[in-house]
Enzyme design. Structure first.
Site, short mmCIF file in Angstrom:
data_model
loop_
_atom_site.label_atom_id
_atom_site.label_comp_id
_atom_site.label_asym_id
_atom_site.label_seq_id
_atom_site.Cartn_x
_atom_site.Cartn_y
_atom_site.Cartn_z
N ASP A 107 -5.82 -2.27 -3.27
CA ASP A 107 -7.18 -2.79 -3.44
C ASP A 107 -7.21 -3.91 -4.48
O ASP A 107 -7.89 -4.93 -4.30
CB ASP A 107 -8.12 -1.67 -3.85
CG ASP A 107 -8.44 -0.71 -2.71
OD1 ASP A 107 -8.12 -1.06 -1.55
OD2 ASP A 107 -8.97 0.38 -2.97
N ASN B 239 0.83 -1.21 0.00
CA ASN B 239 0.00 0.00 0.00
C ASN B 239 0.86 1.25 0.00
O ASN B 239 0.61 2.21 -0.73
CB ASN B 239 -0.90 0.01 1.24
CG ASN B 239 -2.34 -0.31 0.90
OD1 ASN B 239 -2.72 -0.35 -0.26
ND2 ASN B 239 -3.15 -0.55 1.91
N ASP C 78 -6.65 -6.58 5.70
CA ASP C 78 -5.98 -7.67 4.98
C ASP C 78 -6.18 -8.99 5.71
O ASP C 78 -5.34 -9.88 5.62
CB ASP C 78 -4.48 -7.36 4.82
CG ASP C 78 -3.77 -7.17 6.16
OD1 ASP C 78 -4.46 -7.11 7.20
OD2 ASP C 78 -2.54 -7.09 6.16
#
Length: 656
Positions: free
Chosen positions: A278, A269, A304
């Site tokens: 995503d 990320n 996650d």
């Protein structure tokens, strides 16, 4: 006007709901319609039987009876059938046409009887036509086109025929029937308008109900489905687990719960952005969904974290093997928008019966197995076992003792020196936490630190240990540094970092003498927050050491993003350093990396002179391990320091 008239006399095929409603209503009226038609016709035939020819009283009525009875039987046996819109429209149109034909036929037949018989019999003909047609119109009120057609075909000729008969009674009767016909048509149109409005209202109500149901279904879907991965969400997963748990217990079959946490997702990320993150989560969902054929129910629980329900009588070994298959699938590279990302998945599995019989119990045990996997076996599957149950009980006992402990009295520190092998002098001491509980005795740090983390009291413990470590540092020479470990939770807790910075500032110890040690695991768990807190220490002049380097799953690209002053090579690379070429290559690479980014490289776990010699040949200078000294109490460090200083001074005098 002609267009409006045509519309009135046409079946409204463009409105499916109206067509179906007309057919349903007319089907109910058919028996009454043909009963009235046949009985009235029989009565008229009887009154004219001796006055009119047989063709009018026997043969033609027989044909009309046959047609009527055939239509009655046909409608009766098809009354329960469900028609498509096209079939219903054709059926109404055929009824419309047949109404016109039968109306013309009955009208012509009855008028042909008028010339036979006396005045009573002639009056019966007029009564028959008027009475029968009015009754038929009422039965056809749901079919406006058919009713109006029948009115025009029968009552039109009737009015003309009797109105021009020259008999005042029949003329008055014709006028009376004409007026009644006008009223009947008005009633018919009003009724049909209200009937169509009712159907439209029902149609709109049905549409609103369908929309309400659609919205309800959509809300239910959104409430139970993860919008990103389209997997069931935590709520749906919990409900499904409860349902399948009850079914498994009733059937005596097996079931297991698996919790999955992605390792290294936050760095993805941070590096590639949330859009790529995503997409990675979506692909993780697809990879997990591929296992559904093996009686696995996947869900995204949040962030996650994912969950799986295994159904079937699977042994722990089979579950572990299946878990490893899932780990392997998750570890494959993710190619997303031209970027390649890598993560792994740690799995914790609990089995119905072995780990408990309730959803809460299975969740708790799977979470514990997941914790063990992330702490010790990242990227693998851990199946909760009886040994883990004993460990939970032990940890529960330790947590209770920790909560009741007087940290100031029960916690103490041991110090292990970090040695400069060039000068044989001590350049730092690492403070190591120790606990001796009055109730349960001495507890290893690997156990009570983990218990303190799970109990949520690690921050308070770290603060106490930091004060004790800083007090010890005051007793050493100013050139000797102090190294203090921060736990995974400490690094990402703003509250704990604030407290530690205040303690350091109040201690009177120069922050430049202090190093904080953090592990790769701690940093990678929430890199953004951990990096920010590490910078806060660095801005105060405090050194930052990355501990256990090489054992985590972080990318080397993150190393240069942290204000590191030291890199500590984990002891796992040192055990066979004398005989393992690969270990030597790895250590050499880390040493070179440290030098290139301006960090001091420290090697942990030194136990033999041979290891020291090999590492010095690789360019290592700073070392730590039992070969030099085991962890010591503060008073022992003072004597050890004095001896070290004496050796160092003697070496300097020889050099001089």
């Amino acid at each position: 006007m002609f267009r409006n008239l045509k519309a009135i006399l046409t079946i409204e095929a463009g409105d499916p709901e109206l067509v179906q409603a007309q057919l349903a209503a007319f089907t109910k009226q058919v028996p009454l319609l043909y009963f009235m038609l046949v009985t009235n016709t029989v009565a008229l035939t009887v009154t004219h039987f001796n006055a009119a020819p047989a063709v009018l009283t026997l043969y033609i009525p027989s044909v009309l009876y046959a047609v009527s009875l055939f239509r009655l039987v046909h409608w009766w046996f098809s009354r329960q059938r469900r028609y498509t819109h096209e079939e219903a429209t054709m059926r109404l149109r055929s009824t419309y046409r047949l109404t016109a034909l039968l109306g013309a036929g009955f009208c012509a037949w009855s008028l042909s009887l008028f010339t036979y018989g006396d005045a009573y019999q002639q009056s019966h003909v007029a009564f028959y036509i008027a009475n029968t047609v009015v009754g038929c119109i009422f039965c056809l009120m749901h079919l406006r086109a058919a009713a109006l057609a029948l009115t025009a075909i029968v009552l039109g000729p009737f009015t003309i025929f009797f109105g021009t008969s020259g008999n005042p009674v029949f003329t008055a009767l014709a006028l009376n029937v004409a007026l009644v016909t006008v009223a009947m048509v008005f009633i018919l149109l009003t009724y049909y308008r209200d009937f169509r409005a009712l159907i439209q209202s029902q149609k709109e109500l049905t549409a609103r109900q369908a929309e309400t149901q659609r919205l309800s279904d959509e809300n239910h879907r959104l409430a139970n489905l993860d919008s990103l991965t389209n997997l069931p969400n935590r709520r749906q997963f919990r409900a499904e687990l409860e349902k399948r748990l009850a079914a498994a217990e009733d059937a005596g079959t097996g079931l297991a719960l698996d919790l999955i946490d992605l390792d290294g997702f936050k760095p993805v990320n941070d590096t590639f952005g949330h859009g790529i993150g995503d997409k990675l989560l979506i692909e993780v969902g697809e990879r997990l969904s591929a296992f559904m054929q093996q009686n696995i129910f996947p869900a995204r629980l949040g962030g996650d974290e994912f969950g799986l329900i295994f159904e079937g009588n699977l042994s722990p070994d089979r579950l572990r093997a299946l878990g490893e298959e899932i780990c392997a699938a998750l570890h494959e590279p993710y190619v997303l928008s031209g970027q390649t990302a890598r993560v792994s998945g740690s799995l914790g599995i609990s089995i119905l019966g072995d780990a408990g019989t309730t959803a809460d119990r299975l969740f708790d045990r799977a979470d514990f197995a997941l914790y063990l996997a992330k702490q010790n076996f990242r990227g693998t599957a851990v199946v909760f076992s009886a040994e883990h149950e004993a460990e939970i009980s032990e940890q529960g006992r330790i947590q209770q003792a920790l909560r009741a402990a007087d940290f100031e009295q029960e916690m103490y520190l041991a110090f292990q020196p970090l040695v400069d092998t060039d000068t044989h002098g001590i350049f730092a001491y690492e403070a190591l936490a120790r606990w001796k509980s009055p109730s349960i005795g001495t507890v290893p740090p690997g156990i009570f630190i983990r218990a303190a983390e799970r109990a949520g009291i690690i921050g308070k413990l770290t603060e106490v240990l930091m004060r004790k470590a800083l007090e010890a540092a005051k007793t050493w020479p100013d050139h000797v540094r102090l190294s203090v470990n921060l736990s995974t939770r400490d690094v990402v807790s703003n509250k704990t970092v604030d407290a530690l910075l205040d303690i350091i500032a109040e201690s009177g110890v120069d922050p430049a003498r202090l190093d904080i040690e953090v592990t790769e695991t701690a940093v990678m768990r929430n890199f953004a927050l951990a990096a920010e807190n590490i910078r806060r220490f660095s801005e105060r002049g405090i050194g930052v050491a990355l501990d256990d380097f090489g054992t985590g799953h972080s990318s080397l690209s993150y190393v240069h993003k942290l204000p590191l002053t030291k890199i500590k090579i984990d002891r796992s690379f040192i055990v066979d350093i004398a005989s393992n070429e690969l270990s030597r290559s790895i250590v050499k690479t880390i040493v070179d990396l440290s030098r290139n980014i301006g960090c001091v490289c420290v090697v942990e776990g030194m136990e033999t002179a041979e290891q020291v010699a090999v590492l010095r040949a690789l360019g290592c200078r700073m070392m730590q391990g039992y070969y030099f000294a085991r962890p010591q109490r503060l008073e022992d460090t003072l004597a050890y320091q004095a001896a070290s200083d004496a050796i160092l001074n003697a070496s300097l005098r020889k050099t001089g």
